[in-house]
Motif scaffolding. Structure first.
Motif, PDB file in Angstrom:
ATOM      1  N   SER A   1       0.825  -1.210   0.000  1.00 46.84           N
ATOM      2  CA  SER A   1       0.000   0.000   0.000  1.00 46.84           C
ATOM      3  C   SER A   1       0.855   1.254   0.000  1.00 46.84           C
ATOM      4  O   SER A   1       0.655   2.178   0.785  1.00 46.84           O
ATOM      5  CB  SER A   1      -0.943  -0.008   1.210  1.00 46.84           C
ATOM      6  OG  SER A   1      -1.783  -1.139   1.201  1.00 46.84           O
ATOM      7  N   LEU A   2       1.800   1.286  -0.892  1.00 44.16           N
ATOM      8  CA  LEU A   2       2.761   2.384  -0.928  1.00 44.16           C
ATOM      9  C   LEU A   2       2.095   3.711  -1.261  1.00 44.16           C
ATOM     10  O   LEU A   2       1.153   3.779  -2.055  1.00 44.16           O
ATOM     11  CB  LEU A   2       3.865   2.084  -1.930  1.00 44.16           C
ATOM     12  CG  LEU A   2       4.898   1.068  -1.436  1.00 44.16           C
ATOM     13  CD1 LEU A   2       5.689   0.489  -2.597  1.00 44.16           C
ATOM     14  CD2 LEU A   2       5.836   1.724  -0.428  1.00 44.16           C
ATOM     15  N   LYS A   3       2.607   4.749  -0.635  1.00 45.84           N
ATOM     16  CA  LYS A   3       2.100   6.103  -0.800  1.00 45.84           C
ATOM     17  C   LYS A   3       3.206   6.999  -1.335  1.00 45.84           C
ATOM     18  O   LYS A   3       4.386   6.714  -1.134  1.00 45.84           O
ATOM     19  CB  LYS A   3       1.599   6.647   0.538  1.00 45.84           C
ATOM     20  CG  LYS A   3       0.531   5.809   1.207  1.00 45.84           C
ATOM     21  CD  LYS A   3       0.178   6.365   2.578  1.00 45.84           C
ATOM     22  CE  LYS A   3      -0.882   5.532   3.265  1.00 45.84           C
ATOM     23  NZ  LYS A   3      -1.220   6.073   4.604  1.00 45.84           N
ATOM     24  N   PRO A   4       2.845   8.090  -1.991  1.00 46.38           N
ATOM     25  CA  PRO A   4       3.873   9.006  -2.491  1.00 46.38           C
ATOM     26  C   PRO A   4       4.836   9.479  -1.404  1.00 46.38           C
ATOM     27  O   PRO A   4       6.023   9.675  -1.685  1.00 46.38           O
ATOM     28  CB  PRO A   4       3.057  10.176  -3.051  1.00 46.38           C
ATOM     29  CG  PRO A   4       1.780   9.540  -3.485  1.00 46.38           C
ATOM     30  CD  PRO A   4       1.500   8.487  -2.439  1.00 46.38           C
ATOM     31  N   GLU A   5       4.346   9.637  -0.178  1.00 46.99           N
ATOM     32  CA  GLU A   5       5.201  10.082   0.902  1.00 46.99           C
ATOM     33  C   GLU A   5       6.215   9.032   1.346  1.00 46.99           C
ATOM     34  O   GLU A   5       7.100   9.320   2.158  1.00 46.99           O
ATOM     35  CB  GLU A   5       4.373  10.545   2.111  1.00 46.99           C
ATOM     36  CG  GLU A   5       3.311   9.550   2.542  1.00 46.99           C
ATOM     37  CD  GLU A   5       1.947   9.874   1.965  1.00 46.99           C
ATOM     38  OE1 GLU A   5       0.951   9.778   2.713  1.00 46.99           O
ATOM     39  OE2 GLU A   5       1.862  10.221   0.776  1.00 46.99           O
ATOM     40  N   ASP A   6       6.096   7.807   0.829  1.00 47.68           N
ATOM     41  CA  ASP A   6       7.091   6.777   1.095  1.00 47.68           C
ATOM     42  C   ASP A   6       8.317   6.928   0.199  1.00 47.68           C
ATOM     43  O   ASP A   6       9.310   6.216   0.389  1.00 47.68           O
ATOM     44  CB  ASP A   6       6.499   5.381   0.902  1.00 47.68           C
ATOM     45  CG  ASP A   6       5.415   5.062   1.904  1.00 47.68           C
ATOM     46  OD1 ASP A   6       5.573   5.414   3.091  1.00 47.68           O
ATOM     47  OD2 ASP A   6       4.401   4.448   1.507  1.00 47.68           O
ATOM     48  N   THR A   7       8.232   7.809  -0.767  1.00 46.16           N
ATOM     49  CA  THR A   7       9.352   8.033  -1.672  1.00 46.16           C
ATOM     50  C   THR A   7      10.586   8.462  -0.893  1.00 46.16           C
ATOM     51  O   THR A   7      10.553   9.440  -0.152  1.00 46.16           O
ATOM     52  CB  THR A   7       8.998   9.098  -2.716  1.00 46.16           C
ATOM     53  OG1 THR A   7       7.932   8.626  -3.538  1.00 46.16           O
ATOM     54  CG2 THR A   7      10.201   9.408  -3.597  1.00 46.16           C
ATOM     55  N   ALA A   8      11.656   7.721  -1.052  1.00 44.31           N
ATOM     56  CA  ALA A   8      12.882   7.986  -0.306  1.00 44.31           C
ATOM     57  C   ALA A   8      13.971   7.036  -0.773  1.00 44.31           C
ATOM     58  O   ALA A   8      13.706   6.062  -1.488  1.00 44.31           O
ATOM     59  CB  ALA A   8      12.652   7.801   1.198  1.00 44.31           C
ATOM     60  N   VAL A   9      15.178   7.330  -0.353  1.00 43.81           N
ATOM     61  CA  VAL A   9      16.263   6.371  -0.484  1.00 43.81           C
ATOM     62  C   VAL A   9      16.251   5.512   0.768  1.00 43.81           C
ATOM     63  O   VAL A   9      16.288   6.033   1.885  1.00 43.81           O
ATOM     64  CB  VAL A   9      17.627   7.058  -0.650  1.00 43.81           C
ATOM     65  CG1 VAL A   9      18.740   6.024  -0.713  1.00 43.81           C
ATOM     66  CG2 VAL A   9      17.635   7.913  -1.915  1.00 43.81           C
ATOM     67  N   TYR A  10      16.188   4.221   0.586  1.00 47.03           N
ATOM     68  CA  TYR A  10      16.128   3.290   1.704  1.00 47.03           C
ATOM     69  C   TYR A  10      17.493   2.651   1.917  1.00 47.03           C
ATOM     70  O   TYR A  10      18.115   2.162   0.971  1.00 47.03           O
ATOM     71  CB  TYR A  10      15.067   2.215   1.452  1.00 47.03           C
ATOM     72  CG  TYR A  10      13.658   2.732   1.626  1.00 47.03           C
ATOM     73  CD1 TYR A  10      12.904   2.388   2.744  1.00 47.03           C
ATOM     74  CD2 TYR A  10      13.090   3.577   0.677  1.00 47.03           C
ATOM     75  CE1 TYR A  10      11.623   2.870   2.914  1.00 47.03           C
ATOM     76  CE2 TYR A  10      11.809   4.071   0.838  1.00 47.03           C
ATOM     77  CZ  TYR A  10      11.075   3.711   1.965  1.00 47.03           C
ATOM     78  OH  TYR A  10       9.797   4.194   2.136  1.00 47.03           O
ATOM     79  N   TYR A  11      17.931   2.652   3.173  1.00 47.24           N
ATOM     80  CA  TYR A  11      19.238   2.144   3.537  1.00 47.24           C
ATOM     81  C   TYR A  11      19.127   0.952   4.477  1.00 47.24           C
ATOM     82  O   TYR A  11      18.315   0.950   5.399  1.00 47.24           O
ATOM     83  CB  TYR A  11      20.075   3.221   4.233  1.00 47.24           C
ATOM     84  CG  TYR A  11      20.351   4.442   3.393  1.00 47.24           C
ATOM     85  CD1 TYR A  11      21.504   4.526   2.617  1.00 47.24           C
ATOM     86  CD2 TYR A  11      19.474   5.516   3.380  1.00 47.24           C
ATOM     87  CE1 TYR A  11      21.771   5.650   1.854  1.00 47.24           C
ATOM     88  CE2 TYR A  11      19.723   6.643   2.618  1.00 47.24           C
ATOM     89  CZ  TYR A  11      20.874   6.703   1.864  1.00 47.24           C
ATOM     90  OH  TYR A  11      21.140   7.821   1.107  1.00 47.24           O
ATOM     91  N   CYS A  12      19.966  -0.017   4.259  1.00 44.05           N
ATOM     92  CA  CYS A  12      20.064  -1.193   5.109  1.00 44.05           C
ATOM     93  C   CYS A  12      21.210  -1.004   6.097  1.00 44.05           C
ATOM     94  O   CYS A  12      22.258  -0.460   5.753  1.00 44.05           O
ATOM     95  CB  CYS A  12      20.302  -2.426   4.240  1.00 44.05           C
ATOM     96  SG  CYS A  12      20.728  -3.936   5.140  1.00 44.05           S
ATOM     97  N   GLN A  13      21.000  -1.459   7.316  1.00 38.49           N
ATOM     98  CA  GLN A  13      22.047  -1.416   8.323  1.00 38.49           C
ATOM     99  C   GLN A  13      22.107  -2.729   9.076  1.00 38.49           C
ATOM    100  O   GLN A  13      21.074  -3.282   9.449  1.00 38.49           O
ATOM    101  CB  GLN A  13      21.809  -0.266   9.317  1.00 38.49           C
ATOM    102  CG  GLN A  13      22.925  -0.109  10.338  1.00 38.49           C
ATOM    103  CD  GLN A  13      22.507   0.713  11.539  1.00 38.49           C
ATOM    104  OE1 GLN A  13      21.724   0.260  12.367  1.00 38.49           O
ATOM    105  NE2 GLN A  13      23.032   1.933  11.629  1.00 38.49           N
TER     106      GLN A  13
END
Length: 115
Positions: free
Chosen positions: A84-96
């Motif tokens: 249920s992705l939303k436009p506000e989820d737009t981002a660079v996602y990083y794994c740690q």
């Protein structure tokens, strides 16, 4: 030479789904914390979800019920299922991934939610 390799990012329409994965290219001994962070345009990097000591924690109310973090310890692989992705989820996602002595970061994968 240990590196975190991320995959699964891309362009998706609102309401769509993506699954991000993060795998260690080499062996990481004693991983005790794993997490997903994200950084949206113009905003600070924020912790989205983490696994520590077997406990799963969602750190953002905005993703509860939509994002699920999971892991495969045998493969040292971390996943983030995003629904249920939303436009506000737009981002660079990083794994740690963290041990008692070292913190490893991925280079990030871009998720763009747009129609």
């Amino acid at each position: 030479q240990v590196q975190l390799v991320e995959s699964g990012g891309g362009l998706v329409q609102p309401g769509g789904s993506l699954r991000l994965s993060c795998a260690a290219s080499g062996s990481i001994f004693g991983v005790n914390v794993m997490g997903w962070y994200r950084q949206a345009p113009g905003k600070e990097r924020e912790l989205v979800a983490s696994i520590s000591g077997g406990a799963i924690t969602n750190h953002r109310e905005s993703v509860k019920g939509r994002f699920t973090i999971s892991r495969d310890n045998a493969k040292n692989t971390l996943y983030l299922q995003m629904n249920s992705l939303k436009p506000e989820d737009t981002a660079v996602y990083y794994c740690q991934m963290s041990t008692s002595f070292m913190i490893y970061w991925g280079k990030g994968t871009l998720v763009t939610v747009s129609s």
